[in-house]
Design a protein around this motif. Structure first.
Motif, PDB file in Angstrom:
ATOM      1  N   SER A  61       0.848  -1.196   0.000  1.00  0.00           N
ATOM      2  CA  SER A  61       0.000   0.000   0.000  1.00  0.00           C
ATOM      3  C   SER A  61       0.879   1.240   0.000  1.00  0.00           C
ATOM      4  CB  SER A  61      -0.935   0.007   1.213  1.00  0.00           C
ATOM      5  OG  SER A  61      -0.194  -0.078   2.415  1.00  0.00           O
ATOM      6  N   ALA A  62       0.272   2.387  -0.318  1.00  0.00           N
ATOM      7  CA  ALA A  62       1.025   3.648  -0.392  1.00  0.00           C
ATOM      8  C   ALA A  62       0.073   4.810  -0.175  1.00  0.00           C
ATOM      9  CB  ALA A  62       1.728   3.768  -1.742  1.00  0.00           C
ATOM     10  N   ASP A  63       0.646   5.993  -0.030  1.00  0.00           N
ATOM     11  CA  ASP A  63      -0.180   7.193   0.155  1.00  0.00           C
ATOM     12  C   ASP A  63      -1.123   7.377  -1.025  1.00  0.00           C
ATOM     13  OD1 ASP A  63       1.139   7.657   2.537  1.00  0.00           O
ATOM     14  OD2 ASP A  63       2.626   8.990   1.640  1.00  0.00           O
ATOM     15  N   ASP A  64      -0.617   7.089  -2.216  1.00  0.00           N
ATOM     16  CA  ASP A  64      -1.453   7.115  -3.409  1.00  0.00           C
ATOM     17  C   ASP A  64      -1.793   5.673  -3.775  1.00  0.00           C
ATOM     18  OD1 ASP A  64      -2.731   7.423  -5.796  1.00  0.00           O
ATOM     19  OD2 ASP A  64      -1.071   8.423  -6.835  1.00  0.00           O
ATOM     20  N   PRO A  65      -2.988   5.198  -3.447  1.00  0.00           N
ATOM     21  CA  PRO A  65      -3.352   3.790  -3.662  1.00  0.00           C
ATOM     22  C   PRO A  65      -3.171   3.315  -5.104  1.00  0.00           C
ATOM     23  CG  PRO A  65      -4.998   4.885  -2.314  1.00  0.00           C
ATOM     24  CD  PRO A  65      -4.090   5.957  -2.835  1.00  0.00           C
ATOM     25  N   GLU A  66      -3.344   4.200  -6.058  1.00  0.00           N
ATOM     26  CA  GLU A  66      -3.239   3.810  -7.461  1.00  0.00           C
ATOM     27  C   GLU A  66      -1.833   3.330  -7.811  1.00  0.00           C
ATOM     28  OE1 GLU A  66      -5.641   3.620  -9.767  1.00  0.00           O
ATOM     29  OE2 GLU A  66      -7.129   4.171  -8.244  1.00  0.00           O
ATOM     30  N   THR A  67      -0.825   3.923  -7.185  1.00  0.00           N
ATOM     31  CA  THR A  67       0.558   3.560  -7.517  1.00  0.00           C
ATOM     32  C   THR A  67       0.926   2.167  -6.989  1.00  0.00           C
ATOM     33  OG1 THR A  67       1.389   4.615  -5.488  1.00  0.00           O
ATOM     34  CG2 THR A  67       1.249   5.985  -7.477  1.00  0.00           C
ATOM     35  N   ALA A  68       0.186   1.688  -6.008  1.00  0.00           N
ATOM     36  CA  ALA A  68       0.495   0.381  -5.414  1.00  0.00           C
ATOM     37  C   ALA A  68      -0.188  -0.769  -6.144  1.00  0.00           C
ATOM     38  CB  ALA A  68       0.094   0.369  -3.945  1.00  0.00           C
ATOM     39  N   ILE A  69      -1.158  -0.473  -6.987  1.00  0.00           N
ATOM     40  CA  ILE A  69      -1.932  -1.522  -7.656  1.00  0.00           C
ATOM     41  C   ILE A  69      -1.053  -2.499  -8.446  1.00  0.00           C
ATOM     42  CG2 ILE A  69      -3.640  -1.959  -9.477  1.00  0.00           C
ATOM     43  CD1 ILE A  69      -5.161   0.489  -8.532  1.00  0.00           C
ATOM     44  N   PRO A  70      -0.066  -2.039  -9.222  1.00  0.00           N
ATOM     45  CA  PRO A  70       0.751  -2.995 -10.002  1.00  0.00           C
ATOM     46  C   PRO A  70       1.547  -3.974  -9.139  1.00  0.00           C
ATOM     47  CG  PRO A  70       1.002  -0.748 -10.833  1.00  0.00           C
ATOM     48  CD  PRO A  70       0.296  -0.648  -9.525  1.00  0.00           C
ATOM     49  N   PHE A  71       1.732  -3.658  -7.878  1.00  0.00           N
ATOM     50  CA  PHE A  71       2.546  -4.501  -6.997  1.00  0.00           C
ATOM     51  C   PHE A  71       1.707  -5.474  -6.162  1.00  0.00           C
ATOM     52  CE2 PHE A  71       4.939  -0.668  -7.852  1.00  0.00           C
ATOM     53  CZ  PHE A  71       6.189  -1.162  -8.195  1.00  0.00           C
ATOM     54  N   ASN A  72       0.423  -5.546  -6.453  1.00  0.00           N
ATOM     55  CA  ASN A  72      -0.461  -6.453  -5.722  1.00  0.00           C
ATOM     56  C   ASN A  72      -1.094  -7.462  -6.662  1.00  0.00           C
ATOM     57  OD1 ASN A  72      -0.489  -5.492  -2.873  1.00  0.00           O
ATOM     58  ND2 ASN A  72      -1.208  -3.589  -3.815  1.00  0.00           N
ATOM     59  N   LEU A 111       8.645  -6.748 -10.061  1.00  0.00           N
ATOM     60  CA  LEU A 111      10.010  -7.039  -9.609  1.00  0.00           C
ATOM     61  C   LEU A 111      10.543  -8.364 -10.146  1.00  0.00           C
ATOM     62  CD1 LEU A 111       9.705  -5.976  -5.846  1.00  0.00           C
ATOM     63  CD2 LEU A 111      10.388  -4.575  -7.820  1.00  0.00           C
ATOM     64  N   GLY A 112       9.664  -9.292 -10.521  1.00  0.00           N
ATOM     65  CA  GLY A 112      10.103 -10.582 -11.032  1.00  0.00           C
ATOM     66  C   GLY A 112      10.465 -11.561  -9.918  1.00  0.00           C
ATOM     67  N   LYS A 113      11.434 -12.430 -10.190  1.00  0.00           N
ATOM     68  CA  LYS A 113      11.828 -13.460  -9.233  1.00  0.00           C
ATOM     69  C   LYS A 113      12.572 -12.845  -8.052  1.00  0.00           C
ATOM     70  CE  LYS A 113      10.602 -17.302 -11.471  1.00  0.00           C
ATOM     71  NZ  LYS A 113       9.720 -18.350 -10.924  1.00  0.00           N
ATOM     72  N   LEU A 114      12.129 -13.215  -6.841  1.00  0.00           N
ATOM     73  CA  LEU A 114      12.781 -12.731  -5.626  1.00  0.00           C
ATOM     74  C   LEU A 114      13.142 -13.920  -4.748  1.00  0.00           C
ATOM     75  CD1 LEU A 114      10.581  -9.663  -4.577  1.00  0.00           C
ATOM     76  CD2 LEU A 114      12.813  -9.627  -5.707  1.00  0.00           C
ATOM     77  N   LYS A 115      14.362 -13.926  -4.235  1.00  0.00           N
ATOM     78  CA  LYS A 115      14.815 -14.985  -3.331  1.00  0.00           C
ATOM     79  C   LYS A 115      14.417 -14.611  -1.911  1.00  0.00           C
ATOM     80  CE  LYS A 115      17.400 -18.654  -2.236  1.00  0.00           C
ATOM     81  NZ  LYS A 115      17.170 -20.023  -2.735  1.00  0.00           N
ATOM     82  N   VAL A 116      13.464 -15.369  -1.336  1.00  0.00           N
ATOM     83  CA  VAL A 116      12.992 -15.075   0.015  1.00  0.00           C
ATOM     84  C   VAL A 116      13.237 -16.238   0.977  1.00  0.00           C
ATOM     85  CG1 VAL A 116      11.232 -13.447  -0.787  1.00  0.00           C
ATOM     86  CG2 VAL A 116      10.651 -15.874  -0.507  1.00  0.00           C
ATOM     87  N   GLY A 117      13.557 -17.409   0.456  1.00  0.00           N
ATOM     88  CA  GLY A 117      13.807 -18.569   1.305  1.00  0.00           C
ATOM     89  C   GLY A 117      14.982 -18.332   2.237  1.00  0.00           C
ATOM     90  N   GLY A 118      14.796 -18.674   3.500  1.00  0.00           N
ATOM     91  CA  GLY A 118      15.853 -18.485   4.493  1.00  0.00           C
ATOM     92  C   GLY A 118      15.842 -17.127   5.150  1.00  0.00           C
TER      93      GLY A 118
END
Length: 266
Positions: A61-72, A111-118
């Protein structure tokens, strides 16, 4: 006279058997040395590490909700079900989740592939915040593990696999969810089986000593297995078999009859 001799020999034996069948305080009472470690005021913090097959719900989420839409991820409609039948095509809206693959990565929008394991939950949020900050101002990251569960087996009242609503649960909370140990559970060797990054580890915890609250196994990780071993009474009872109660009843009846015969002859 011989009947009296039999009763005289049998009663002390039963008394000794009853005496040794009683559990001692040191075998059954929890946190026996709590006073000695409470003064140390030690803190034990723990954050779970993200593992393959974890389901993550990540909301940006962000101050401007529209800018966060592509990241959800988009929401999906879960049909309402009544008596086993889907009653509505729309149903309840639910946010899609990210499945961590075998290599510990997720496919994140933009962002594509993200390494989150570990990584810990905090570390994943910091990673996302740093990357998304290049696109939007002051992003807010909310992350939740959706399939956190632990299994409790052995000498507990209600063994089973339990879903955990939060990202943190203690060993004592897990045992409480299983309605605590039975009287036959060994409290000084509770086994915890844990897998992290494909490596299994095993640890035994003595919950009769409060020192375990400072152990790295005080807080459980997702998919941990807690096993409570049976004590000698349970093992011996299983060896004797299900007829133990019948044998005791018959023995008691025989003693009563012998006592009545002796009394009648006197």
């Amino acid at each position: 006279m011989k009947y009296f001799f039999l009763v005289k020999k049998t009663i002390p034996f039963l008394f000794i058997l009853l005496l040794f069948s009683c559990a001692s305080r040191k075998d059954s009472v929890y946190y026996q040395n709590i006073d000695t470690i409470a003064a140390k005021e030690q803190q034990n913090s723990y954050e779970i590490k993200i593992q393959p097959d974890d389901l993550l719900m990540i909301i940006v989420s962000a101050d401007d909700p529209e800018t966060a839409i592509p990241f959800n991820l988009s929401t999906i409609s879960v049909p309402s079900v009544i008596n086993g039948a889907a009653m509505s095509a729309r149903g309840q809206e639910s946010m899609q989740s990210y499945l961590v693959d075998a290599s510990g990565t997720i496919d994140f929008p933009v962002l594509g592939k993200l390494k989150v394991g570990g990584l810990s939950r905090t570390e994943v949020m910091q990673l996302l915040e740093a990357k998304i900050s290049k696109y939007i101002k002051n992003p807010i990251i909310n992350l939740r593990l959706m399939n956190f569960k632990v299994s409790v087996q052995g000498e507990v009242t209600m063994p089973g696999t339990y879903a955990v609503a939060s990202d943190r649960i203690t060993l004592i909370e897990a045992l409480s969810m299983a309605k605590d140990l039975t009287i036959y559970g060994k409290r000084d060797t509770v086994l915890i089986i844990r897998e992290l990054n494909g490596v299994k580890s095993y640890h035994r915890v003595d919950i009769t000593k409060a020192d375990f609250i400072n152990s790295p196994f005080y807080y459980l990780a997702q998919n941990d297995v807690v096993y409570v071993e049976p004590n000698k009474t349970r093992i011996n009872g299983a060896a004797v078999g299900a007829n133990t109660g019948v044998i005791i009843s018959i023995t008691s009846l025989l003693i009563t009859l012998v006592t009545l015969i002796v009394s009648a002859k006197n």
